[in-house]
Design a protein around this motif. Sequence first.
Motif, short mmCIF file in Angstrom:
data_model
loop_
_atom_site.label_atom_id
_atom_site.label_comp_id
_atom_site.label_asym_id
_atom_site.label_seq_id
_atom_site.Cartn_x
_atom_site.Cartn_y
_atom_site.Cartn_z
N GLU A 1 6.00 -20.36 2.58
CA GLU A 1 6.81 -20.65 1.51
C GLU A 1 7.94 -19.67 1.40
O GLU A 1 7.36 -18.41 1.29
N ASP A 2 9.19 -19.74 0.73
CA ASP A 2 10.05 -18.69 0.57
C ASP A 2 9.79 -17.85 -0.51
O ASP A 2 9.52 -16.59 -0.35
N TYR A 3 9.23 -18.45 -1.43
CA TYR A 3 8.63 -17.54 -2.47
C TYR A 3 7.57 -16.61 -2.44
O TYR A 3 7.49 -15.50 -2.79
N VAL B 1 14.75 -11.50 -6.24
CA VAL B 1 14.31 -12.63 -7.18
C VAL B 1 15.09 -13.86 -6.73
O VAL B 1 16.51 -13.66 -6.27
N ARG B 2 14.71 -14.86 -6.91
CA ARG B 2 15.44 -16.05 -6.55
C ARG B 2 16.56 -16.33 -7.40
O ARG B 2 16.66 -16.16 -8.56
N LYS B 3 17.70 -16.64 -6.55
CA LYS B 3 19.06 -16.95 -7.23
C LYS B 3 18.95 -18.51 -7.90
O LYS B 3 18.32 -19.08 -7.42
N PRO B 4 19.65 -18.53 -8.96
CA PRO B 4 19.64 -19.63 -9.67
C PRO B 4 20.19 -20.84 -8.92
O PRO B 4 19.90 -21.96 -9.06
N SER C 1 17.42 -21.66 0.23
CA SER C 1 17.03 -21.18 -0.58
C SER C 1 17.58 -19.47 -0.43
O SER C 1 17.47 -19.01 0.79
N ILE C 2 17.65 -18.78 -1.58
CA ILE C 2 18.09 -17.26 -1.32
C ILE C 2 17.61 -16.54 -2.21
O ILE C 2 17.60 -16.85 -3.83
N PHE C 3 16.99 -15.49 -2.03
CA PHE C 3 16.39 -14.29 -3.20
C PHE C 3 17.41 -12.98 -2.77
O PHE C 3 17.82 -12.95 -1.51
N GLU C 4 17.68 -12.42 -3.94
CA GLU C 4 18.61 -11.31 -3.80
C GLU C 4 18.01 -10.24 -4.71
O GLU C 4 17.38 -10.46 -5.56
N TRP C 5 18.34 -8.96 -4.11
CA TRP C 5 18.23 -7.70 -4.89
C TRP C 5 19.33 -6.86 -4.67
O TRP C 5 19.38 -6.48 -3.58
N LYS C 6 19.79 -6.15 -5.76
CA LYS C 6 20.80 -5.06 -5.81
C LYS C 6 20.33 -3.96 -6.05
O LYS C 6 20.05 -3.72 -7.16
#
Length: 161
Positions: A26-28, A43-46, A59-64
């Motif tokens: 799974e993505d998470y 972190v999962r975007k809202p 689904s998209i997860f992002e970190w800056k």
Amino acid sequence: MAVHKLVLDDVEEALYTLIAIHCTIEDYRLAYLLNKHLGINLVRKPRDLDFNKDKSAYSIFEWKDDKQLTTWSLVSNICKNHEALPQNNQQSLFNTQDQITKTFNLIPEHKGVNYFLKIDNGNNFSKEAYILNNILGIPQVATAFSVDVNQLKSKDNLIFN
């Protein structure tokens, strides 16, 4: 009358690295494993990425990373939607609703890829081989490889902002 000609040769394309990941988790779970093995904080975007007029969402997860001026994005490539088939007016003993599953891909050129890791950096990114080796070291990942973005026809789907 004078003719004015605009030359757009000076337009720079965004520099980013794209890594394709094949796995069945799974993505998470993949985001957790990437955070653990790469030392990042995805972190999962809202809101999911929404394409094709609400027919597919990814689904998209992002970190800056403000220190390195880098944005890491993990996005799913596969979206499966269940749609009900139109019912016939026939009377039957069992009142069942038939469904069909439609599969959509964010990047249709790579239908077998489950996820893409996009590393967006304004500078030339030099840690691609190191990151790829760390991803291949994750036991749940079947394979991972770099994708040449210039060869993609649907690279506009990778614009997340």
